[in-house]
Design a protein around this motif. Structure first.
Motif, PDB file in Angstrom:
ATOM      1  N   GLY A  60       3.920  -8.282  -0.909  1.00  0.00           N
ATOM      2  CA  GLY A  60       4.136  -9.144  -2.062  1.00  0.00           C
ATOM      3  C   GLY A  60       4.275  -8.282  -3.294  1.00  0.00           C
ATOM      4  O   GLY A  60       4.142  -7.048  -3.234  1.00  0.00           O
ATOM      5  N   GLN A  61       4.520  -8.926  -4.443  1.00  0.00           N
ATOM      6  CA  GLN A  61       4.762  -8.154  -5.653  1.00  0.00           C
ATOM      7  C   GLN A  61       3.493  -7.752  -6.368  1.00  0.00           C
ATOM      8  O   GLN A  61       3.533  -6.996  -7.334  1.00  0.00           O
ATOM      9  CB  GLN A  61       5.677  -8.929  -6.626  1.00  0.00           C
ATOM     10  CG  GLN A  61       4.993 -10.079  -7.347  1.00  0.00           C
ATOM     11  CD  GLN A  61       5.124 -11.383  -6.586  1.00  0.00           C
ATOM     12  OE1 GLN A  61       5.076 -11.419  -5.360  1.00  0.00           O
ATOM     13  NE2 GLN A  61       5.300 -12.462  -7.323  1.00  0.00           N
ATOM     14  N   GLY A  62       2.349  -8.232  -5.892  1.00  0.00           N
ATOM     15  CA  GLY A  62       1.087  -7.828  -6.474  1.00  0.00           C
ATOM     16  C   GLY A  62       0.599  -8.755  -7.568  1.00  0.00           C
ATOM     17  O   GLY A  62       1.379  -9.477  -8.201  1.00  0.00           O
ATOM     18  N   THR A  63      -0.705  -8.728  -7.792  1.00  0.00           N
ATOM     19  CA  THR A  63      -1.348  -9.510  -8.845  1.00  0.00           C
ATOM     20  C   THR A  63      -2.250  -8.587  -9.640  1.00  0.00           C
ATOM     21  O   THR A  63      -3.136  -7.947  -9.077  1.00  0.00           O
ATOM     22  CB  THR A  63      -2.197 -10.655  -8.257  1.00  0.00           C
ATOM     23  OG1 THR A  63      -1.344 -11.553  -7.551  1.00  0.00           O
ATOM     24  CG2 THR A  63      -2.940 -11.400  -9.359  1.00  0.00           C
ATOM     25  N   ARG A  64      -2.011  -8.525 -10.943  1.00  0.00           N
ATOM     26  CA  ARG A  64      -2.858  -7.713 -11.817  1.00  0.00           C
ATOM     27  C   ARG A  64      -4.003  -8.582 -12.320  1.00  0.00           C
ATOM     28  O   ARG A  64      -3.773  -9.549 -13.032  1.00  0.00           O
ATOM     29  CB  ARG A  64      -2.038  -7.203 -13.003  1.00  0.00           C
ATOM     30  CG  ARG A  64      -2.845  -6.542 -14.115  1.00  0.00           C
ATOM     31  CD  ARG A  64      -3.332  -5.185 -13.731  1.00  0.00           C
ATOM     32  NE  ARG A  64      -2.245  -4.281 -13.380  1.00  0.00           N
ATOM     33  CZ  ARG A  64      -2.404  -3.130 -12.738  1.00  0.00           C
ATOM     34  NH1 ARG A  64      -3.609  -2.747 -12.376  1.00  0.00           N
ATOM     35  NH2 ARG A  64      -1.362  -2.372 -12.464  1.00  0.00           N
ATOM     36  N   LEU A  65      -5.232  -8.269 -11.911  1.00  0.00           N
ATOM     37  CA  LEU A  65      -6.414  -9.023 -12.341  1.00  0.00           C
ATOM     38  C   LEU A  65      -7.162  -8.220 -13.393  1.00  0.00           C
ATOM     39  O   LEU A  65      -7.501  -7.050 -13.163  1.00  0.00           O
ATOM     40  CB  LEU A  65      -7.340  -9.301 -11.158  1.00  0.00           C
ATOM     41  CG  LEU A  65      -8.724  -9.859 -11.500  1.00  0.00           C
ATOM     42  CD1 LEU A  65      -8.605 -11.228 -12.167  1.00  0.00           C
ATOM     43  CD2 LEU A  65      -9.594  -9.955 -10.248  1.00  0.00           C
ATOM     44  N   THR A  66      -7.413  -8.861 -14.524  1.00  0.00           N
ATOM     45  CA  THR A  66      -8.218  -8.256 -15.575  1.00  0.00           C
ATOM     46  C   THR A  66      -9.395  -9.176 -15.851  1.00  0.00           C
ATOM     47  O   THR A  66      -9.204 -10.358 -16.161  1.00  0.00           O
ATOM     48  CB  THR A  66      -7.410  -8.063 -16.871  1.00  0.00           C
ATOM     49  OG1 THR A  66      -6.273  -7.239 -16.589  1.00  0.00           O
ATOM     50  CG2 THR A  66      -8.257  -7.395 -17.948  1.00  0.00           C
ATOM     51  N   TYR A 110       6.445   5.338   0.628  1.00  0.00           N
ATOM     52  CA  TYR A 110       6.722   4.292  -0.340  1.00  0.00           C
ATOM     53  C   TYR A 110       6.917   4.892  -1.729  1.00  0.00           C
ATOM     54  O   TYR A 110       6.281   5.878  -2.098  1.00  0.00           O
ATOM     55  CB  TYR A 110       5.565   3.283  -0.407  1.00  0.00           C
ATOM     56  CG  TYR A 110       5.430   2.425   0.824  1.00  0.00           C
ATOM     57  CD1 TYR A 110       4.624   2.827   1.890  1.00  0.00           C
ATOM     58  CD2 TYR A 110       6.087   1.205   0.920  1.00  0.00           C
ATOM     59  CE1 TYR A 110       4.501   2.042   3.023  1.00  0.00           C
ATOM     60  CE2 TYR A 110       5.965   0.411   2.058  1.00  0.00           C
ATOM     61  CZ  TYR A 110       5.173   0.842   3.098  1.00  0.00           C
ATOM     62  OH  TYR A 110       5.048   0.065   4.225  1.00  0.00           O
ATOM     63  N   LYS A 111       7.780   4.233  -2.485  1.00  0.00           N
ATOM     64  CA  LYS A 111       7.984   4.563  -3.897  1.00  0.00           C
ATOM     65  C   LYS A 111       7.432   3.398  -4.701  1.00  0.00           C
ATOM     66  O   LYS A 111       7.758   2.233  -4.415  1.00  0.00           O
ATOM     67  CB  LYS A 111       9.477   4.737  -4.177  1.00  0.00           C
ATOM     68  CG  LYS A 111       9.841   4.998  -5.631  1.00  0.00           C
ATOM     69  CD  LYS A 111      11.353   5.098  -5.777  1.00  0.00           C
ATOM     70  CE  LYS A 111      11.763   5.375  -7.217  1.00  0.00           C
ATOM     71  NZ  LYS A 111      13.241   5.429  -7.370  1.00  0.00           N
ATOM     72  N   GLN A 112       6.582   3.682  -5.664  1.00  0.00           N
ATOM     73  CA  GLN A 112       6.001   2.601  -6.456  1.00  0.00           C
ATOM     74  C   GLN A 112       6.191   2.874  -7.935  1.00  0.00           C
ATOM     75  O   GLN A 112       5.759   3.907  -8.445  1.00  0.00           O
ATOM     76  CB  GLN A 112       4.510   2.409  -6.148  1.00  0.00           C
ATOM     77  CG  GLN A 112       3.919   1.169  -6.803  1.00  0.00           C
ATOM     78  CD  GLN A 112       2.433   0.993  -6.534  1.00  0.00           C
ATOM     79  OE1 GLN A 112       1.707   1.964  -6.378  1.00  0.00           O
ATOM     80  NE2 GLN A 112       1.985  -0.258  -6.467  1.00  0.00           N
ATOM     81  N   GLU A 113       6.804   1.934  -8.605  1.00  0.00           N
ATOM     82  CA  GLU A 113       6.915   1.990 -10.055  1.00  0.00           C
ATOM     83  C   GLU A 113       5.755   1.206 -10.645  1.00  0.00           C
ATOM     84  O   GLU A 113       5.186   0.321  -9.995  1.00  0.00           O
ATOM     85  CB  GLU A 113       8.273   1.459 -10.494  1.00  0.00           C
ATOM     86  CG  GLU A 113       9.409   2.330  -9.961  1.00  0.00           C
ATOM     87  CD  GLU A 113      10.786   1.824 -10.302  1.00  0.00           C
ATOM     88  OE1 GLU A 113      10.900   0.713 -10.848  1.00  0.00           O
ATOM     89  OE2 GLU A 113      11.751   2.549 -10.024  1.00  0.00           O
ATOM     90  N   LEU A 114       5.405   1.534 -11.860  1.00  0.00           N
ATOM     91  CA  LEU A 114       4.197   1.005 -12.487  1.00  0.00           C
ATOM     92  C   LEU A 114       4.145  -0.527 -12.430  1.00  0.00           C
ATOM     93  O   LEU A 114       5.066  -1.197 -12.874  1.00  0.00           O
ATOM     94  CB  LEU A 114       4.124   1.491 -13.934  1.00  0.00           C
ATOM     95  CG  LEU A 114       2.806   1.227 -14.665  1.00  0.00           C
ATOM     96  CD1 LEU A 114       1.669   1.978 -13.984  1.00  0.00           C
ATOM     97  CD2 LEU A 114       2.911   1.620 -16.124  1.00  0.00           C
ATOM     98  N   GLY A 115       3.066  -1.041 -11.862  1.00  0.00           N
ATOM     99  CA  GLY A 115       2.846  -2.481 -11.830  1.00  0.00           C
ATOM    100  C   GLY A 115       3.671  -3.236 -10.823  1.00  0.00           C
ATOM    101  O   GLY A 115       3.691  -4.468 -10.832  1.00  0.00           O
ATOM    102  N   LYS A 116       4.362  -2.497  -9.934  1.00  0.00           N
ATOM    103  CA  LYS A 116       5.224  -3.175  -8.973  1.00  0.00           C
ATOM    104  C   LYS A 116       4.784  -2.899  -7.543  1.00  0.00           C
ATOM    105  O   LYS A 116       3.940  -2.049  -7.289  1.00  0.00           O
ATOM    106  CB  LYS A 116       6.676  -2.753  -9.187  1.00  0.00           C
ATOM    107  CG  LYS A 116       7.189  -3.109 -10.572  1.00  0.00           C
ATOM    108  CD  LYS A 116       8.682  -3.054 -10.643  1.00  0.00           C
ATOM    109  CE  LYS A 116       9.148  -3.545 -12.014  1.00  0.00           C
ATOM    110  NZ  LYS A 116      10.608  -3.395 -12.171  1.00  0.00           N
ATOM    111  N   ARG A 117       5.359  -3.635  -6.629  1.00  0.00           N
ATOM    112  CA  ARG A 117       4.997  -3.461  -5.232  1.00  0.00           C
ATOM    113  C   ARG A 117       5.554  -2.153  -4.704  1.00  0.00           C
ATOM    114  O   ARG A 117       6.585  -1.668  -5.172  1.00  0.00           O
ATOM    115  CB  ARG A 117       5.523  -4.632  -4.395  1.00  0.00           C
ATOM    116  CG  ARG A 117       7.011  -4.540  -4.022  1.00  0.00           C
ATOM    117  CD  ARG A 117       7.470  -5.783  -3.296  1.00  0.00           C
ATOM    118  NE  ARG A 117       7.831  -6.847  -4.215  1.00  0.00           N
ATOM    119  CZ  ARG A 117       8.032  -8.103  -3.853  1.00  0.00           C
ATOM    120  NH1 ARG A 117       7.879  -8.469  -2.614  1.00  0.00           N
ATOM    121  NH2 ARG A 117       8.386  -9.014  -4.740  1.00  0.00           N
TER     122      ARG A 117
END
Lengths: 114, 113
Positions: free
Chosen positions: A106-112, B36-43
Motif C-alpha cells: 500500500g502507499q503507507g500511512t503517516r501517523l503523528t 526497493y527504491k523508496q522516495e520520501l513518504g512513499k511506498r
C-alpha cells in the motif's frame, strides 16, 4: 492490477486516543496481509502477518494488545493503534497477497501522535 | 530469524557513474531477494529481484548479483541519473516472493549532476 490502497494517507491524533488504519486490496482477494512499520530514516520492520479469518501472527517485540489487527474479509485488513503515544509516530505500510503469490505494498500511512 | 545487513548507508556518485550497494543475509533458507527504491513518504517500489536459483539478473541499467555460498547480493546501477537519487532497500524472504520480508537498513543514494 494488484492495487493495494491504504487509508488514511496521514493522520494526527492526540496522545491516549486510538487510530484505525485500513488496507484494501482493490482488484484481488488478499488471503494474507502484512503490516510493516518504518521510523524516520530507518528500515521497514515487519510487525505482523494476518490471514483472512484467523488471528494475526505478531513478530517478536510487537505488542498485540496495542496493535490490533483485524482481517475479517478478503479485501480489507485494519490496524488499530490503541492508546497511541508519541513514540508510536511512524510510517505504517501494509502489503497484501493472494494465496502464495507476490505481495504488493500500500502507499503507507503517516501517523503523528501529539 | 533472518538478519540482513546493508552497506553503505549513504552513497554519492557523479551523474553517469556506477553505484553499487551490497547486502548480506544470515539464513541460508532465504530464497528471494528484492531491491526497493523508496522516495520520501512513499511506498517502496520494486526495481529488481532475484531468486536463489539464479546468480545474476539485469534490467536495462540495473543488475543484481547473488552469491549463495557467501550469502550476499548486490545492486548495480550503471549510468546513474539524478532521478535515481532515493533510498534503496534490499530485502530477503524465505517464501520465494515478497512475503514476510526482512529489510536491510537502507542506502541513501545521491546522484550529483
Amino acid at each position: 492490477g494488484a492495487v493495494v490502497s491504504q487509508h488514511p494517507s496521514w493522520v494526527i491524533c492526540k496522545s491516549g486516543t486510538s487510530v484505525k488504519i485500513e488496507c484494501r486490496s482493490l482488484d484481488f482477494q488478499a488471503t494474507t496481509m502484512f503490516w510493516y512499520r518504518q521510523f524516520p530514516k530507518q528500515s521497514l520492520m515487519l510487525m505482523a502477518t494476518s490471514n483472512e479469518g484467523s488471528k494475526a501472527t505478531y513478530e517478536q517485540g510487537v505488542e498485540k494488545d496495542k496493535f490490533l489487527i483485524n482481517h475479517a474479509s478478503l479485501t480489507l485488513s485494519t490496524l488499530t493503534v490503541t492508546s497511541a503515544h508519541p513514540e508510536d509516530s511512524s510510517f505504517y505500510i501494509c502489503s497484501a497477497a493472494a494465496g502464495n503469490t507476490e505481495a504488493f505494498f500500500g502507499q503507507g500511512t503517516r501517523l503523528t501522535v501529539v | 530469524g533472518e538478519n540482513v545487513e546493508q552497506h553503505p548507508s549513504t552513497l554519492s556518485v557523479q551523474e553517469g557513474d556506477s553505484a553499487v550497494i551490497k547486502c548480506t543475509y544470515s539464513d541460508s533458507a532465504s530464497n528471494y531477494f528484492p531491491w526497493y527504491k523508496q522516495e520520501l513518504g512513499k511506498r517502496p517500489q520494486l526495481i529488481i529481484d532475484i531468486r536463489s536459483n539464479v546468480g545474476e539478473k539485469k534490467d536495462q541499467r540495473i543488475a543484481v548479483t547473488l552469491n549463495k555460498t557467501a550469502k550476499h547480493f548486490s545492486l548495480h546501477i550503471t549510468e546513474t541519473q539524478p532521478e535515481d537519487s532515493a533510498v534503496y532497500f534490499c530485502a530477503a524472504s524465505m517464501s520465494g516472493s515478497a512475503r514476510q520480508l526482512t529489510f536491510g537498513s537502507g542506502t541513501q543514494l545521491t546522484v550529483l549532476p
